[in-house]
Design an enzyme around this catalytic site. Structure first.
Site, mmCIF file in Angstrom:
data_model
loop_
_atom_site.group_PDB
_atom_site.id
_atom_site.type_symbol
_atom_site.label_atom_id
_atom_site.label_comp_id
_atom_site.label_asym_id
_atom_site.label_seq_id
_atom_site.Cartn_x
_atom_site.Cartn_y
_atom_site.Cartn_z
ATOM 1 N N ASP A 148 27.286 -9.129 -7.790
ATOM 2 C CA ASP A 148 27.337 -9.073 -6.322
ATOM 3 C C ASP A 148 26.648 -7.789 -5.887
ATOM 4 O OD1 ASP A 148 27.904 -9.307 -3.670
ATOM 5 O OD2 ASP A 148 30.085 -9.260 -3.875
ATOM 6 N N ASP B 33 32.779 -4.500 -1.355
ATOM 7 C CA ASP B 33 33.500 -4.936 -0.153
ATOM 8 C C ASP B 33 34.763 -5.709 -0.485
ATOM 9 O OD1 ASP B 33 32.826 -7.899 -0.315
ATOM 10 O OD2 ASP B 33 30.811 -7.101 -0.098
ATOM 11 N N GLN C 140 23.399 6.092 -1.257
ATOM 12 C CA GLN C 140 22.946 5.174 -0.223
ATOM 13 C C GLN C 140 23.594 5.492 1.127
ATOM 14 O OE1 GLN C 140 23.908 1.497 -2.151
ATOM 15 N NE2 GLN C 140 26.074 1.969 -2.267
ATOM 16 N N PRO D 3 19.179 1.890 -6.023
ATOM 17 C CA PRO D 3 20.041 2.034 -7.199
ATOM 18 C C PRO D 3 20.313 0.732 -7.943
ATOM 19 C CG PRO D 3 21.312 2.278 -5.164
ATOM 20 C CD PRO D 3 19.865 2.275 -4.776
ATOM 21 N N GLU E 168 31.829 -0.873 -9.623
ATOM 22 C CA GLU E 168 31.072 -0.487 -8.425
ATOM 23 C C GLU E 168 30.547 0.935 -8.586
ATOM 24 O OE1 GLU E 168 29.149 0.205 -5.282
ATOM 25 O OE2 GLU E 168 30.081 -1.800 -5.258
ATOM 26 N N ASP F 161 28.315 3.374 -13.323
ATOM 27 C CA ASP F 161 27.171 2.521 -13.628
ATOM 28 C C ASP F 161 27.633 1.171 -14.176
ATOM 29 O OD1 ASP F 161 24.864 1.336 -14.545
ATOM 30 O OD2 ASP F 161 24.113 3.104 -15.575
ATOM 31 N N GLY F 162 27.424 0.108 -13.409
ATOM 32 C CA GLY F 162 27.834 -1.219 -13.846
ATOM 33 C C GLY F 162 27.063 -1.708 -15.052
ATOM 34 N N HIS G 176 30.364 -15.664 -0.263
ATOM 35 C CA HIS G 176 31.333 -15.482 -1.339
ATOM 36 C C HIS G 176 31.798 -16.793 -1.962
ATOM 37 C CE1 HIS G 176 32.128 -11.383 0.609
ATOM 38 N NE2 HIS G 176 31.657 -11.132 -0.593
#
EC number: 2.5.1.16
Length: 325
Positions: A169, A99, A44, A176, A119, A151-152, A75
């Site tokens: 999140d 983040d 990305q 992706p 992540e 890969d989550g 959040h």
């Protein structure tokens, strides 16, 4: 510095306007004064920009993700509504969230023993770590935080009865992240939760992206016994935004405002900017037009389904420009 990251240059510091479409017919703009950093990762395009209104902000593939000044609008309800509903989360998983803002809010719970941050893109973490300290607030240095790069979905699928809380999140459901918005993945999340565990995620906008919101809720309701959508205006997203909490047994509607405030005080969370016992129920109190939207038939999203008819990807909108008159 990555070879694909470029530092600010005189030309990148000129005043500009970032235009983001929310649908083929509507979008918004944000004035930016400096491009602080930029990377084209393998998956990305990531930017950190300076804005007069929101301070530093992160964009991914042309979509604003978070900013210094308004991150709490996103959040706090995403993390604390399900965490307080659970009552005592000790093991948590964040899928996405590079983040660090979600991880920071989870780590504020004194009984939290472990937060796994899964992540896909290391570049997101690196750029946030450098440029967004007011968002992650040192979460990456907390020894209770465990980073998993990759890969989550695969990581979640290998977990069983491990987590009290899972927070998805994610970027929007294109590119992706698309495989993380399916009924199949929600089943994996349910298996990864302990009994009484809670899941939360954002589900787009009831105003400009109502078809995908309805289908995401249909997917969740096919997997979990309790699914509660809630609403929050997020300034950086330019519209009313929706989130959802899902569980087999925990229900955010079962708590009174007094009970919620007591749990917040017990956990030392007395300085939140948005979430409280009063706003808890306000978030969950859906207006009639949203109730009507969610009462209409909608089909769950499965692996391999095409979402092209929903037309979410801003990269498909072509080159947009701001016309000033």
């Amino acid at each position: 510095m990555s070879t694909s990251e470029r530092p600010p240059s005189p030309s990148s510091m000129a005043e500009d306007f970032a235009v983001e479409p929310l649908s083929p017919d509507f979008g918004f703009y944000l004035r930016t004064t400096e491009l602080l950093a930029e990377r084209h990762s393998p998956v990305q395009h990531i930017e950190i920009v300076q804005t007069p209104l929101f301070g530093r902000a992160m964009r991914i593939d042309g979509c604003f993700m978070t900013s210094e000044q308004d991150e709490f609008f996103y959040h706090e309800p995403m993390v604390h509504l399900p965490a307080i509903t659970h009552g005592d989360p000790r093991q948590a998983l964040v899928v996405g969230g590079g983040d660090g803002g979600t991880a920071y809010n989870l780590l504020r719970y004194p009984n939290m023993e472990r937060v796994v941050l899964a992540e896909l893109d290391r570049d997101v973490i690196d750029m946030a770590r450098t440029w967004l300290p007011k968002v992650h607030r040192g979460a990456f240095e907390d020894p209770r935080l465990e980073l998993h790069l990759g890969d989550g979905r695969a990581f979640t699928g290998n977990c069983k009865n491990q987590f009290d809380q899972i927070v998805l999140d994610l970027t929007d459901p294109f590119g992706p992240a698309i495989s993380l918005y399916t009924r199949d993945f929600y089943r994996a999340c349910r298996r990864a939760l302990k009994p009484g565990g809670v899941l939360s995620l954002h589900i787009q906008s009831p105003i400009y992206r109502s078809p995908i919101m309805a289908r995401l809720l249909a997917s969740l309701r096919d997997v979990f016994g309790v699914v509660r959508p809630y609403l929050q205006y997020v300034p950086l997203y330019g519209t009313l935004w929706a989130m959802a909490m899902a569980s087999d047994s925990a229900d955010p509607l079962s708590l009174s405002a007094t009970e919620i405030d007591a749990r917040l005080t017990q956990n030392g969370l007395i300085d939140l900017k948005l979430y409280s016992g009063g706003t808890h129920h306000a978030l969950l109190n859906l207006p009639p037009f949203v109730q009507t939207l969610l009462s209409e038939p909608a089909y769950p999203i499965d692996d391999g389904n095409s979402l092209d008819d929903i037309n979410l990807d801003p990269r498909e909108a072509g080159k947009l420009k701001l016309i000033q008159t």
